[in-house]
Each structure stands twice: as structure tokens, then as C-alpha cells.
Design an enzyme around this catalytic site. Sequence first.
Site, PDB file in Angstrom:
ATOM      1  N   LYS A 165      26.066  10.624  11.270  1.00  0.00           N
ATOM      2  CA  LYS A 165      25.356   9.943  12.352  1.00  0.00           C
ATOM      3  C   LYS A 165      25.425   8.433  12.121  1.00  0.00           C
ATOM      4  O   LYS A 165      25.897   7.975  11.089  1.00  0.00           O
ATOM      5  CB  LYS A 165      23.901  10.400  12.401  1.00  0.00           C
ATOM      6  CG  LYS A 165      23.760  11.887  12.759  1.00  0.00           C
ATOM      7  CD  LYS A 165      22.313  12.240  12.996  1.00  0.00           C
ATOM      8  CE  LYS A 165      22.157  13.717  13.334  1.00  0.00           C
ATOM      9  NZ  LYS A 165      20.739  14.100  13.437  1.00  0.00           N
ATOM     10  N   HIS A 206      22.036   3.051  11.282  1.00  0.00           N
ATOM     11  CA  HIS A 206      21.507   2.025  12.184  1.00  0.00           C
ATOM     12  C   HIS A 206      20.781   0.926  11.423  1.00  0.00           C
ATOM     13  O   HIS A 206      20.699   0.931  10.199  1.00  0.00           O
ATOM     14  CB  HIS A 206      20.644   2.644  13.287  1.00  0.00           C
ATOM     15  CG  HIS A 206      19.518   3.472  12.756  1.00  0.00           C
ATOM     16  ND1 HIS A 206      18.370   2.909  12.271  1.00  0.00           N
ATOM     17  CD2 HIS A 206      19.370   4.812  12.639  1.00  0.00           C
ATOM     18  CE1 HIS A 206      17.552   3.861  11.878  1.00  0.00           C
ATOM     19  NE2 HIS A 206      18.136   5.032  12.072  1.00  0.00           N
ATOM     20  N   HIS A 235      18.311   1.638   8.739  1.00  0.00           N
ATOM     21  CA  HIS A 235      18.844   1.969   7.410  1.00  0.00           C
ATOM     22  C   HIS A 235      19.216   0.697   6.648  1.00  0.00           C
ATOM     23  O   HIS A 235      19.059   0.620   5.438  1.00  0.00           O
ATOM     24  CB  HIS A 235      20.086   2.866   7.529  1.00  0.00           C
ATOM     25  CG  HIS A 235      19.789   4.219   8.085  1.00  0.00           C
ATOM     26  ND1 HIS A 235      20.438   4.744   9.173  1.00  0.00           N
ATOM     27  CD2 HIS A 235      18.886   5.152   7.710  1.00  0.00           C
ATOM     28  CE1 HIS A 235      19.953   5.946   9.439  1.00  0.00           C
ATOM     29  NE2 HIS A 235      19.009   6.219   8.564  1.00  0.00           N
TER      30      HIS A 235
END
Length: 582
Positions: A140, A143, A146
Site C-alpha cells: 500500500k 503516506h 508514515h
Amino acid sequence: MQMACYFRRAIASQLSRVLGPPEETFITAVSAVPVSKKRQSADFRVSVSSLIENGCIESSADIQAQTAELAHQLKCDTVVDEIGVGHGTIHFKINRSLLAERVLQKVFNDGPHFGVKSELFHQRPKGRTVVEFSSPNIAKKFHVGHLRSTIIGNFIANLKEALGNSVTRINYLGDWGMQFGLLGAGFQQFGSEEQLKANPLQHLFDVYVQVNKAAEDDENVKNNAQEFFRRLENGNSQALSLWRHFREISIEEYARIYKRLGVHFGQYSGESLYRGKSQEVLNQLEAQGLLKKTERGTGVVDLSPASNMSFYVTVVRSDGTSLYITRDIAAAIDRMNAWNFDEMIYVTDKGQQTHFQQLFQVLKVMGYQWAERCQHVPFGLVEGMKTRRGDVVFLEDVLEEARSRMLQNMSLSTTTKDLEDPEDTAEKVGISALIIQDFKGPLLSDYKFDWDRVLQSQGDTGVFLQYTHARLCSLERLCGAGGGDEKSLRAACLQDPPATAILQHLLRYDEVLYQSSKDLQPKHLVNFLLTLCHLAAVAHKTLPVKGSSSEVAQARLQLFKGTCGVLANGMRLLGITPVEKM
């Protein structure tokens, strides 16, 4: 002997003489005065109300009279030149020669431990710290949340390590769950081993997007995905080996990119490790009589004070599968068994505050008193971090963007030196710009991201910090050939106001680290370093090394060298690699 503490102790021993309690009690009451741009200020101050709070003196109706009375009983000596009375505070001015001598001596003697080797930290227990941070989900987007978790967690781990704790850095990956059902089924359809090797994160992400799309239109794809995940859950060796392959190749790639950021982990953990162990947690809850069934068939733990189910947390779905929180409970217990930590710190966005409150509460009702030692450090959201290609998908996108924009700024700048590796310098400076922008305010604040503002060379930015550091390094390269002995400093040559301002500011460094160690906020250190850079810029302009007599030049060079060292130490704590040329 810590220099600020040498001075603090001299003042504390006077207070002890007049008031009675041992000098230890007064050490933290004596604080360095922040440097003022407007006027010359005293070096240390003691607030009388803090002495009253600590029970060192009786409270009185007229604090001002009490302050004046106490100041009158204190004497100037070889260390303290002047004692003054402020608003409820007593001010102390240190002997100017002693100030320069002691501060710089301490900076050079302590090197990287300057500020940490301080009496402020003597009482602090040094223990074992576990920090969980970064924690992206495989396949995933990585973003901006993170990214924040990565740099904040790294700062906290660096700080704890500098203070002498034994630190374990854990990256808790999202490496289990339905996304792997989709990936496993999708890879057979859309995957390519070649592309996986060439660019693992990108390829897994692409496959994940494609298979999600396909699953919307095609029931078969959805069923295949569920079937694949079921096989994974049941330990099918073929499914597990594909999953392991995805996980290992992703971690290798993450590690490579973290390295560019200057971040490393002692352990890449993940939800997958706690599938089996979450069943043990459920068995334990059952045995303790804490697991209740709801009408919907889910398993919950009652957390309401009145035990009336008015507030509970779900730990198992009606089909018997575990939830995120169940795996987190298992992980916490496992880490306590493995490391017997004195504190465990989770760094995630503020959206997870409730999750962690519940996690710590469930651990407590299970009888784990050490849940008190667990702490969540939440942070706000960042809006508008985009790259020229659009939204941020991977951490690497952000690093590339910071590097290319910085490289462009450097090529337009007239002062850019000939660099061996301009790309590398641009990347380091770009990363420091990101970090400083992120750390300037309280971590809980949301902020709007703007590349142009972040990468400005003027103003309070990471670029300005790096520029100051590089300038001080180049001064040392140009003028430092004579070297000069750090022991033979002529303190009398450092009496000019810009020099005094730097020395006074350095007195506060241990207090700033102490403050950050208490609330885990990097802003105290960031603001200290930015002020240090502004003071250094003034001194650099007004106190020339070249063309001064050799004694004066030597003393000034020592001052700049010491400043440069403290700046570099502080930058490293923040997770920034100082550059020597720019």
C-alpha cells in the site's frame, strides 16, 4: 564537571548556605536565561515561587519583598559577578572570563556528550526503551503519516540513546490481512517476477491496484482472493512461500530507502508474527473471565468502570478471526517477555489515540501492571505534500523530490561551492529541510506543506542550519591551519557582546535536551539550534578571524569551532546528517 552545572552548583551552594537544604535540591531551580536580541541579559535566574513550590522556603504574602531579602543575603564571589532582582526572580551574572573558559572547555572535552553529561540527568534512570515507529503497510502507499512517524520515532530513539538508554527500534509492518489475499491472487494474474525484482514496492502496489479494480467487476477474483487468504491462514506452504517472498523483498527495499533517510531498525516485526499468539491472548482472556460475547457473536472485553458493558472493546470477530488490537496485545506481551523494557513508545498519528488508550486498558485489566510504562506519542496531519508527478505514493518519491528541488536551488545559487557529489549534498540538505519543517511546532499540530517554504535558504529552515554548519566548517578549513591549542584559550578575547550571546546560549543546551527528554517534543531542540545559527551569523559578521591579532583570531576560531560542534551534535540527534560544504 558540567559547565552550566559548574555555575548552577556555585549558585545552588549559595542558596543552600542561606536557606539550609542541601545544594542538590536547588540544581534544577537554577535556569539559564534565554538570550535576548534587544539587550544584554543575566546568565542564570532563580524563581522564588519555584523555591516555594519545592518547599525550600516558606510562602509569604509579598513575594517581591521576599525576593529582595533573599538576593540581599547572597554574595558575589569568584564565579558570580552581579546579583540582581527581577519580578519574583533573582538574576546572576557570571564572571565573563570564567564563562568563556568553562563553556568552551566543556564543549571540547565532552564532544558528542556535551549537554547530556549534565547534573540535570543524574537522577534520570537509564533503562531499556522500545520504540515502535514508521510501520508502513506492504503493497500500500507509504503516506506522509508514515514519513512523520519515521522521523519522529527516529528522533526519540536517538535522544534516548544519547541519554544512555538501551534502545530497540521496531518497525511493525502491515504484513498480514486481506490485502495479501488480493496480492496472492492478483500476482498470478498480473504479476511479473522480473518487475518484482527491478522495483518491488512499485510492482506490488501496481498489482494491488489492478487486482482491486478487477475484484470490483468480477466475483471470481474476489473469491480467489478470499481463497488465497484462507490458504495463508491455514499455513499452506505454497501460499506462505509467495507471501514470504513479497515480505522479504519489500523489507530489503524499505531498508535501502530508510538508509537514505539515515534511519535503521533493530527489528522488522509485523502483524503476521502474532497470528498464532493472538489466539493465546483470547484463551487467556477467556480463562480470566474477561471475554464476553455480544448478540452479534463478537468477542469483547468490558472496560466500563461499572462493569455494565457501557464501554467495551472488540477483540474477536464473529467468525473467530482476530483483530488489529488483539495482535497488538499479543505483540506488547511478547516484547515485554523479550526485552523486559522500562518504557515502550508507539509513534503514530493522532487518529489512533483511542486505539492505544484501549490497548493499554486491556493490558491493565489482564493484570499487566507494566502497561503503565507504555506510551503513545501522537502527531498531527500534513496536508498538501505532493511531488511534481502528483500524490506521494512511496517514501522514495519524497526523497527524490527533496533532492531534485534542492539541486535546482543550489545550481541557481551564486555561493554554491564545487562539490564532489552535489546530488548527495542536495539530498542531505533536502532531508534536513523536511525534518526541520516537521519538527518546528508541537507534534500534535496539523500543518500545510509547501516545498518552496521548506527549502528557503533564509529564515528558520533546515537549509539555513546546514548552510550555517557548512560556513563554520569552511571558516575552520580556511583559518584553522594554525590549529591553536584548545587548552590555551584567551578568554579575555571573547568579551564582545556577540561572543557572550553565543556562550550564554550554549549554557541552555542541557536544559533544552532535558525539556525534550521530558515531553519527547523535538521543537525545543530545533528552536535552540535555529537561535544558535542566528547568533553565529551575527558573530561571523562582526567578529572577523582574518586580519585580527593572532590571540583574538585564535579565540574567535575556538568559539566558532565549538559552536559548529554543538550544532552538528544537535542536528544528528534530530536525525540530520550535517554537510561540510554547500
